[in-house]
Structure formats: structure tokens, C-alpha cells
Design an enzyme around this catalytic site. Structure first.
Site, PDB file in Angstrom:
ATOM      1  N   PHE A 104       3.188   9.578   4.831  1.00 24.50           N
ATOM      2  CA  PHE A 104       3.835   8.935   3.746  1.00 24.50           C
ATOM      3  C   PHE A 104       4.425   7.612   4.090  1.00 24.50           C
ATOM      4  O   PHE A 104       5.354   7.756   4.706  1.00 24.50           O
ATOM      5  CB  PHE A 104       4.541   9.954   2.942  1.00 24.50           C
ATOM      6  N   GLU A 105       3.993   6.650   3.483  1.00 29.58           N
ATOM      7  CA  GLU A 105       4.539   5.440   3.654  1.00 29.58           C
ATOM      8  C   GLU A 105       4.270   4.399   2.525  1.00 29.58           C
ATOM      9  O   GLU A 105       3.061   4.339   2.269  1.00 29.58           O
ATOM     10  CB  GLU A 105       4.384   4.606   4.960  1.00 29.58           C
ATOM     11  N   VAL A 106       5.061   3.872   1.986  1.00 30.34           N
ATOM     12  CA  VAL A 106       4.986   2.665   1.000  1.00 30.34           C
ATOM     13  C   VAL A 106       5.370   1.443   1.655  1.00 30.34           C
ATOM     14  O   VAL A 106       6.545   1.476   2.064  1.00 30.34           O
ATOM     15  CB  VAL A 106       5.361   3.058  -0.299  1.00 30.34           C
ATOM     16  N   TYR A 146       0.805  -1.316  -0.021  1.00 31.82           N
ATOM     17  CA  TYR A 146      -0.038  -0.003  -0.127  1.00 31.82           C
ATOM     18  C   TYR A 146       1.172   1.227  -0.127  1.00 31.82           C
ATOM     19  O   TYR A 146       1.738   1.234   0.566  1.00 31.82           O
ATOM     20  CB  TYR A 146      -0.804   0.134   1.115  1.00 31.82           C
ATOM     21  N   TYR A 164       9.595  -1.148   3.485  1.00 36.00           N
ATOM     22  CA  TYR A 164       9.257  -0.091   3.970  1.00 36.00           C
ATOM     23  C   TYR A 164       9.846   1.303   3.131  1.00 36.00           C
ATOM     24  O   TYR A 164      11.014   0.959   3.083  1.00 36.00           O
ATOM     25  CB  TYR A 164       9.230   0.265   5.276  1.00 36.00           C
TER      26      TYR A 164
END
Length: 395
Positions: free
Chosen positions: A292-294, A199, A227
Site C-alpha cells: 500500500f502506498e499513495v 498513484y 507519500y
């Protein structure tokens, strides 16, 4: 009256010394300098540079295979994810338009929206009009959002008053505590995400500045990254005085979860820690700014993280203090994950007021290279990226 030459020389020397004194007194100290003063080469990660065919077409991806209705899609199991209220629809649309413009118009990854109440038709119409990709609208189950049974209302109220007396924002706002808890350990358990692995978290009223011409999710997958972050800050120690002591207790009971290649030095760094960080009782308060994080949800679904969240949840700090998902995620990643699997997206220009990640790239428009903030100078002290680079590297 004529001033003797020695006296004139002495006056000149005094003036020079006074100017030097003022320069030393008022020049920006290293603590106050922004990352642009320390890191001039905020360039694209060379491994992410696109390559082109002779006709100018990108080798990275086949546009047809990323079309919204592609029968054989190159998209992997991933989504853009937002926890958002109906009243925030216009700010959410603004964020969507930014990210669609710089990235998702090429890849058409779906958007998944979460709310603790049903979305309105207005919200659905405005957000679906902002993208060609699929939009999914989900309600958070009551059992994931409601205050857990072991949290005592009287203790919550008294604790909130203490926190407010120390200047902690949102201390008495129950929905804020619920949000932090949900973002920390429950969102990835939602049935709508059971077949989704990656996500990209997107909040209302954020900005993106740089063209991104590669599949960010595929980059995470192909390079075995868990991450991805853009901004790394110090937290307010008054919000989490017992988070690190509870973590130490957990590690004592579960030493098997500590990764051999951890980022413990980043988590506990005290050389660069702001003066009031003694309130954090050993935690540096460095954290990835999780608006903000992927990320790969397999990490959150792991036994290590599951055990850790359960321990923290029962300790009550999501309500009796103001533990945020950012420090909880960050401590867990710093201790239980291989540090080499955490990636700084130096090439993604991003802003969540008041902080920026602005690369040095011709692909970026609307931000100043290296600027951390438009806010007060003291905010530059909140930048913890140098500590991450010192102990872990640029990833």
C-alpha cells in the site's frame, strides 16, 4: 490431620506468589502488544472529516465532476496502479471490488495494470467488469525487466544459495528480484505514466474496510504530501546486509541530497530494533509496507532519488541480496524528503496478509480496531509505527 494456622497462611502466600510469578512470566510484554494495545484512538484524521450541505450532500466533491465520462472532471493526474500476472486475475478482481466499494465508485480514477507479458482477454474482461472507471493494460519494456548486463549469473546463483541457507524466501527466484528492482526504480519511467503524477498501489488479494469519502489524490496534492502509508514494519535484516553501507557511501558522495527535516532517526533507530538487526549494519530496517502506498512520482523522478537508485542498481544488491522496493523507497523518503510530507492514512482500513491497519471508526466494517495481525503473537514485534510516531509524529 489439622494444619496449623501459620502453615495454612504460608501455603496461601506461596500460592499467591506462584500466581504472580505465572502472570509476570506469561503476560504479553510491550514488544508483543499490538498497536491496539498502545493506541486506542485510531480515529479519522480530523482534517479529513467530511462536511455536508443542509440537504445532506457532501461538500467535498461534485459527483457529476467525478463521473467516468465527465467532460470537466475534478480528477487530477493520478491512477490506481497494479503489477499483476494473468494467473492472479481473481485475486486482483477481489482487491478491485473492495476498493471500488469503499472509495473509487465515487471518484472513478483509472486503473493501470502492468505485466511483463501481454494481458489475456480473460484478465481484461474480468477486471474491466469490476469498475466503471477506465482500465489501461501495459506491458513492461524488456529493458526495464531483464536482468541488467552487469549482474553475473554465477554470482547470483551462489549468492542465492547463501541467502536460502539463511532462510531468505524467494532468494533464487529471478522474477522476484526483477519485480523488486522494477518497483524500486523503473515503474514510474514507463511511457504510460509520463503524464501521471500520483498513484495508489494496489496488489492482488488485499482488503479495504472503511468508507472513504474524500479524493485521496487531491488530499495529497492540496496538502503538499509526497507519500502516504498505512503499515510500517521491521524488515528481515538477512535480505539487505549491505543496503545501509551502500547508502552511507552514497551520502558521503552526495551530502547535498540529505533533507534538513529528514527522518534519519527513524531510519537508524536502535533502541527498539529487534535483536538480530545487527545484520543490517546500522539500518533500523523500519520501512513503509509498500504493497500500500499513495505517492507523488515527482519524488521518484527527482535527481536525489535518481542518483540513489542508480548507485544501488550498480551495487547489485537487488540480485546478489534481496533488496526490496519497500526498504529502498523508505530509506530514500526518510533521508531525502521533508518528513512532514509523509502521511499516515490512519483512516484507511487495509489488510495485506498477515497485517492490518484498522481504524477506530464507524465507517469501518470487517476488521478489529487496532489489530495489527491475526497471526502469531511474535508478529506484533514487527510493528515499527511507534518508532515513526516517536521520531516524526502521526503526520
Amino acid at each position: 490431620m489439622t494444619i496449623a494456622r501459620p502453615v495454612r497462611a504460608l501455603i496461601g502466600l506461596c500460592a499467591l506468589l506462584w500466581c504472580f510469578f505465572l502472570y509476570v512470566l506469561f503476560k504479553p510484554s510491550p514488544e508483543f502488544q499490538g498497536p491496539g494495545d498502545r493506541y486506542q484512538n485510531f480515529e479519522r484524521d480530523p482534517t479529513l472529516d467530511p462536511t455536508f450541505e443542509p440537504d445532506g450532500k457532501l461538500v467535498h466533491y461534485d459527483e457529476g465532476n467525478y463521473a467516468p465520462d465527465a467532460k470537466k472532471s475534478d480528477r487530477i493526474e493520478a491512477t490506481l496502479l497494479a503489477l499483476v500476472r494473468n494467473s492472479e486475475v481473481d485475486d486482483m478482481v477481489q482487491s478491485m471490488q473492495d476498493l471500488e466499494r469503499v472509495w473509487n465508485n465515487k471518484f472513478n480514477y483509472p486503473w493501470t495494470f502492468f505485466n511483463d507479458v501481454p494481458f489475456t482477454e480473460e484478465f481484461k474482461e474480468k477486471t474491466s467488469a469490476a469498475t466503471n472507471a477506465k482500465c489501461i493494460y501495459e506491458v513492461i519494456p524488456d529493458e526495464h525487466w531483464t536482468k541488467p548486463s552487469w549482474i553475473d549469473d554465477a554470482t547470483f546463483q551462489s549468492s542465492a544459495k547463501v541467502l536460502e541457507g539463511k532462510g531468505v524466501q524467494y532468494a533464487s527466484k529471478m522474477s522476484y528480484h526483477q519485480m523488486c528492482r522494477w518497483n524500486s526504480g523503473l515503474f514510474y519511467k514507463h511511457p504510460a505514466l509520463k503524464d501521471t503524477r500520483y498513484y495508489w498501489r494496489v496488489e492482488p488479494n488485499v482488503h479495504f474496510f472503511c468508507d472513504i469519502d474524500y479524493d485521496v489524490f487531491r488530499y495529497m496534492h492540496d496538502n503538499n504530501k509526497t507519500y502516504g502509508f498505512t503499515i510500517n514494519l521491521y524488515d528481515d535484516p538477512k535480505t539487505l546486509p549491505t543496503l545501509w553501507p551502500e547508502t552511507v557511501k552514497f551520502l558521503a558522495d552526495h551530502p547535498e541530497h540529505l533533507n534538513e527535516n529528514n527522518a534519519m532517526k527513524w531510519v537508524t533507530d536502535d533502541e527498539h530494533r529487534p535483536q538480530n538487526n545487527h545484520d543490517a549494519q546500522g539500518y533500523s530496517t523500519c520501512h513503509f509496507w509498500s504493497n500500500f502506498e499513495v505517492a507523488d512520482m515527482e519524488f521518484w523522478r527527482s535527481k536525489a532519488y535518481g542518483d540513489y537508485f542508480e548507485h544501488l542498481d550498480k551495487a547489485g544488491g537487488f540480485f546478489y541480496e534481496r533488496w526490496g522496493d519497500a526498504p529502498v523507497h523508505s530509506i530514500a523518503l526518510g533521508l531525502f524528503e521533508d518528513a512532514s510530507k509523509i502521511h499516515w492514512f490512519r483512516d484507511i482500513g487495509y489488510q495485506h496478509i498477515p497485517f492490518f491497519n484498522c481504524p477506530n471508526s464507524p465507517k469501518c466494517k470487517g476488521c478489529v480496531t487496532g489489530r495489527l495481525t491475526d497471526g502469531e503473537a511474535w508478529l506484533h514485534r514487527d510493528d515499527c509505527r511507534p518508532v515513526w510516531f516517536k521520531h516524526v509524529g502521526m503526520g
